[in-house]
Design a protein around this motif. Structure first.
Motif, PDB file in Angstrom:
ATOM      1  N   ALA A 154       0.836  -1.211   0.000  1.00 52.58           N
ATOM      2  CA  ALA A 154       0.000   0.000   0.000  1.00 52.58           C
ATOM      3  C   ALA A 154       0.866   1.255   0.000  1.00 52.58           C
ATOM      4  CB  ALA A 154      -0.935  -0.008   1.211  1.00 52.58           C
ATOM      5  N   SER A 155       1.910   1.258   0.794  1.00 54.21           N
ATOM      6  CA  SER A 155       2.816   2.411   0.846  1.00 54.21           C
ATOM      7  C   SER A 155       3.568   2.580  -0.466  1.00 54.21           C
ATOM      8  CB  SER A 155       3.826   2.253   1.991  1.00 54.21           C
ATOM      9  OG  SER A 155       3.177   2.264   3.240  1.00 54.21           O
TER      10      SER A 155
ATOM     11  N   ARG B 260       3.493   5.832  -2.951  1.00 57.47           N
ATOM     12  CA  ARG B 260       4.699   6.567  -3.351  1.00 57.47           C
ATOM     13  C   ARG B 260       4.820   6.636  -4.872  1.00 57.47           C
ATOM     14  NH1 ARG B 260       7.387   4.341   1.401  1.00 57.47           N
ATOM     15  NH2 ARG B 260       7.834   6.075   2.809  1.00 57.47           N
ATOM     16  N   CYS B 261       4.496   5.537  -5.533  1.00 56.97           N
ATOM     17  CA  CYS B 261       4.562   5.528  -7.000  1.00 56.97           C
ATOM     18  C   CYS B 261       3.579   6.523  -7.596  1.00 56.97           C
ATOM     19  CB  CYS B 261       4.278   4.129  -7.532  1.00 56.97           C
ATOM     20  SG  CYS B 261       5.622   2.948  -7.274  1.00 56.97           S
ATOM     21  N   ARG B 262       2.418   6.671  -6.985  1.00 53.53           N
ATOM     22  CA  ARG B 262       1.418   7.616  -7.473  1.00 53.53           C
ATOM     23  C   ARG B 262       1.931   9.052  -7.396  1.00 53.53           C
ATOM     24  NH1 ARG B 262      -1.946   4.776 -10.556  1.00 53.53           N
ATOM     25  NH2 ARG B 262      -3.026   3.108  -9.469  1.00 53.53           N
ATOM     26  N   LEU B 263       2.804   9.316  -6.455  1.00 55.41           N
ATOM     27  CA  LEU B 263       3.336  10.666  -6.271  1.00 55.41           C
ATOM     28  C   LEU B 263       4.536  10.964  -7.148  1.00 55.41           C
ATOM     29  CD1 LEU B 263       3.175  10.890  -2.359  1.00 55.41           C
ATOM     30  CD2 LEU B 263       1.641  11.999  -4.003  1.00 55.41           C
ATOM     31  N   ARG B 264       5.086   9.941  -7.807  1.00 55.98           N
ATOM     32  CA  ARG B 264       6.353  10.099  -8.520  1.00 55.98           C
ATOM     33  C   ARG B 264       6.226  10.802  -9.859  1.00 55.98           C
ATOM     34  NH1 ARG B 264       9.919   4.703  -8.192  1.00 55.98           N
ATOM     35  NH2 ARG B 264      11.103   5.957  -9.651  1.00 55.98           N
TER      36      ARG B 264
ATOM     37  N   VAL C 255       2.411   6.683 -14.260  1.00 56.48           N
ATOM     38  CA  VAL C 255       1.594   5.616 -13.663  1.00 56.48           C
ATOM     39  C   VAL C 255       0.141   6.042 -13.452  1.00 56.48           C
ATOM     40  CG1 VAL C 255       3.595   4.618 -12.514  1.00 56.48           C
ATOM     41  CG2 VAL C 255       2.184   6.286 -11.297  1.00 56.48           C
ATOM     42  N   LYS C 256      -0.194   7.252 -13.819  1.00 54.83           N
ATOM     43  CA  LYS C 256      -1.541   7.759 -13.542  1.00 54.83           C
ATOM     44  C   LYS C 256      -2.623   6.990 -14.281  1.00 54.83           C
ATOM     45  CE  LYS C 256      -0.405  12.463 -12.096  1.00 54.83           C
ATOM     46  NZ  LYS C 256      -0.570  13.903 -12.361  1.00 54.83           N
ATOM     47  N   THR C 257      -2.294   6.418 -15.423  1.00 51.27           N
ATOM     48  CA  THR C 257      -3.285   5.679 -16.202  1.00 51.27           C
ATOM     49  C   THR C 257      -3.408   4.218 -15.762  1.00 51.27           C
ATOM     50  OG1 THR C 257      -1.637   5.120 -17.898  1.00 51.27           O
ATOM     51  CG2 THR C 257      -2.902   7.150 -18.219  1.00 51.27           C
ATOM     52  N   LEU C 258      -2.562   3.785 -14.847  1.00 55.51           N
ATOM     53  CA  LEU C 258      -2.579   2.397 -14.398  1.00 55.51           C
ATOM     54  C   LEU C 258      -3.527   2.210 -13.223  1.00 55.51           C
ATOM     55  CD1 LEU C 258       1.246   1.534 -14.438  1.00 55.51           C
ATOM     56  CD2 LEU C 258      -0.430   1.160 -16.256  1.00 55.51           C
ATOM     57  N   SER C 259      -4.243   1.113 -13.222  1.00 49.14           N
ATOM     58  CA  SER C 259      -5.044   0.755 -12.054  1.00 49.14           C
ATOM     59  C   SER C 259      -4.103   0.282 -10.958  1.00 49.14           C
ATOM     60  CB  SER C 259      -6.025  -0.357 -12.407  1.00 49.14           C
ATOM     61  OG  SER C 259      -5.315  -1.562 -12.706  1.00 49.14           O
ATOM     62  N   ASP C 260      -4.604   0.161  -9.729  1.00 46.18           N
ATOM     63  CA  ASP C 260      -3.765  -0.338  -8.634  1.00 46.18           C
ATOM     64  C   ASP C 260      -3.247  -1.740  -8.950  1.00 46.18           C
ATOM     65  OD1 ASP C 260      -3.964   1.946  -7.162  1.00 46.18           O
ATOM     66  OD2 ASP C 260      -5.357   1.134  -5.671  1.00 46.18           O
ATOM     67  N   ARG C 261      -4.086  -2.552  -9.567  1.00 49.23           N
ATOM     68  CA  ARG C 261      -3.675  -3.909  -9.909  1.00 49.23           C
ATOM     69  C   ARG C 261      -2.550  -3.891 -10.946  1.00 49.23           C
ATOM     70  NH1 ARG C 261      -7.721  -8.822 -11.912  1.00 49.23           N
ATOM     71  NH2 ARG C 261      -6.118 -10.434 -12.070  1.00 49.23           N
ATOM     72  N   GLU C 262      -2.683  -3.031 -11.953  1.00 51.28           N
ATOM     73  CA  GLU C 262      -1.657  -2.921 -12.985  1.00 51.28           C
ATOM     74  C   GLU C 262      -0.357  -2.368 -12.413  1.00 51.28           C
ATOM     75  OE1 GLU C 262      -4.418  -2.079 -16.943  1.00 51.28           O
ATOM     76  OE2 GLU C 262      -3.894  -0.422 -15.593  1.00 51.28           O
TER      77      GLU C 262
ATOM     78  N   GLN D 292       0.634  -2.561  -9.263  1.00 49.73           N
ATOM     79  CA  GLN D 292       1.230  -3.590  -8.403  1.00 49.73           C
ATOM     80  C   GLN D 292       1.982  -4.619  -9.237  1.00 49.73           C
ATOM     81  OE1 GLN D 292      -1.261  -5.187  -5.313  1.00 49.73           O
ATOM     82  NE2 GLN D 292      -0.116  -7.105  -5.193  1.00 49.73           N
ATOM     83  N   LYS D 293       1.424  -4.990 -10.381  1.00 53.41           N
ATOM     84  CA  LYS D 293       2.097  -5.940 -11.280  1.00 53.41           C
ATOM     85  C   LYS D 293       3.417  -5.353 -11.773  1.00 53.41           C
ATOM     86  CE  LYS D 293       1.449  -8.714 -15.449  1.00 53.41           C
ATOM     87  NZ  LYS D 293       0.525  -9.071 -16.565  1.00 53.41           N
ATOM     88  N   LYS D 294       3.417  -4.061 -12.121  1.00 54.75           N
ATOM     89  CA  LYS D 294       4.643  -3.397 -12.575  1.00 54.75           C
ATOM     90  C   LYS D 294       5.690  -3.394 -11.467  1.00 54.75           C
ATOM     91  CE  LYS D 294       6.484   1.022 -14.222  1.00 54.75           C
ATOM     92  NZ  LYS D 294       6.184   2.414 -14.648  1.00 54.75           N
ATOM     93  N   ILE D 295       5.269  -3.080 -10.259  1.00 56.02           N
ATOM     94  CA  ILE D 295       6.177  -3.069  -9.107  1.00 56.02           C
ATOM     95  C   ILE D 295       6.810  -4.448  -8.923  1.00 56.02           C
ATOM     96  CG2 ILE D 295       6.233  -2.966  -6.571  1.00 56.02           C
ATOM     97  CD1 ILE D 295       4.161  -0.687  -6.771  1.00 56.02           C
ATOM     98  N   GLN D 296       5.984  -5.488  -8.976  1.00 57.79           N
ATOM     99  CA  GLN D 296       6.483  -6.848  -8.786  1.00 57.79           C
ATOM    100  C   GLN D 296       7.441  -7.251  -9.902  1.00 57.79           C
ATOM    101  OE1 GLN D 296       2.632  -8.731  -8.544  1.00 57.79           O
ATOM    102  NE2 GLN D 296       2.612  -8.683  -6.309  1.00 57.79           N
ATOM    103  N   GLN D 297       7.152  -6.834 -11.124  1.00 65.98           N
ATOM    104  CA  GLN D 297       8.030  -7.160 -12.249  1.00 65.98           C
ATOM    105  C   GLN D 297       9.392  -6.491 -12.096  1.00 65.98           C
ATOM    106  OE1 GLN D 297       5.575  -5.875 -15.540  1.00 65.98           O
ATOM    107  NE2 GLN D 297       4.806  -7.938 -15.940  1.00 65.98           N
ATOM    108  N   ILE D 298       9.404  -5.255 -11.642  1.00 57.28           N
ATOM    109  CA  ILE D 298      10.675  -4.543 -11.452  1.00 57.28           C
ATOM    110  C   ILE D 298      11.477  -5.193 -10.335  1.00 57.28           C
ATOM    111  CG2 ILE D 298      11.715  -2.361 -10.703  1.00 57.28           C
ATOM    112  CD1 ILE D 298       9.463  -0.930 -12.219  1.00 57.28           C
ATOM    113  N   ASP D 299      10.815  -5.575  -9.256  1.00 60.37           N
ATOM    114  CA  ASP D 299      11.514  -6.265  -8.166  1.00 60.37           C
ATOM    115  C   ASP D 299      12.082  -7.601  -8.629  1.00 60.37           C
ATOM    116  OD1 ASP D 299      11.068  -4.232  -6.388  1.00 60.37           O
ATOM    117  OD2 ASP D 299       9.481  -5.246  -5.267  1.00 60.37           O
TER     118      ASP D 299
END
Length: 207
Positions: free
Chosen positions: A126-127, A131-135, A139-146, A148-155
């Protein structure tokens, strides 16, 4: 020589922590500067270099743990391996200049002989989403699910990247000296404590 390396989950604020910590310690800070140096020295597009460093090598490339990269017949693979070699060379050159804070790029593994203070920064999802929303606008066009998937892929890419250099698992607490949970707290508020820890750690190492 006092070198601090920071690994971080995407969206955890690790880059901001590294930058603020470098300012507090009055030492150079390196992050995107490494990417730019790789692009310049290798004559690559910066976006391409960033993509390679984010995802690691192509999935069909299985390296051995030896910190060296041999060029293969595939042109794409040759470029990717060359980028990894340039990254290692540039990070080592920066470390030789003296005290600094380096974010990402598997710097903690590459610089093990310099005995860096290794920090890992993490937060709950959630945090990280917040933070990504503020960057920025990307990412503004991405849903939370999308997102989160991007975050997981980068990790996952960061974990694969480290696997090229070491069998030490990315994000496993035993492989770091300090793990910082930024969930529910402003990065600026964490910096003084991390600075004091770093100074105490280096003092103990130098006894």
């Amino acid at each position: 020589m006092r070198i601090i390396t920071i690994s971080r989950e995407f969206g955890s604020g690790g880059r901001e922590l590294g930058k603020r910590l470098a300012e507090a310690l009055d030492v150079p800070f390196y992050d995107k500067e490494i990417l730019f140096a790789i692009a310049k020295e290798g004559n690559y597009d910066e976006n391409y270099v960033e993509q390679v460093l984010q995802r690691g090598l192509t999935p069909n490339y299985l390296p051995t743990f030896g910190h060296t990269f041999a060029l293969g017949p595939d042109p794409v693979m040759q470029n990717e391996i060359r980028i990894m070699g340039l990254q290692q060379h540039i990070i080592e050159n920066l470390a030789q200049k003296g005290d600094c804070v380096i974010v990402g790029r598997t710097s903690g593994i590459i610089l093990e002989k310099y005995r860096p203070l290794k920090i890992f920064v993490y937060a709950d999802m959630a945090s990280r989403l917040a933070r990504c929303r503020l960057r920025g606008d990307d990412v503004k066009t991405l849903s939370d699910r999308e997102l989160q998937k991007k975050i997981q892929q980068i990790d996952e890419g960061r974990a694969r990247h480290q696997k090229l250099f070491s069998d030490k698992k990315w994000g496993q607490k035993d492989n770091y000296h300090l793990c910082v949970n930024t969930t529910g707290i402003e990065i600026e508020a964490v910096v003084p404590a991390v600075k004091e820890y770093a100074l105490a750690w280096f003092t103990q190492q130098e006894l």
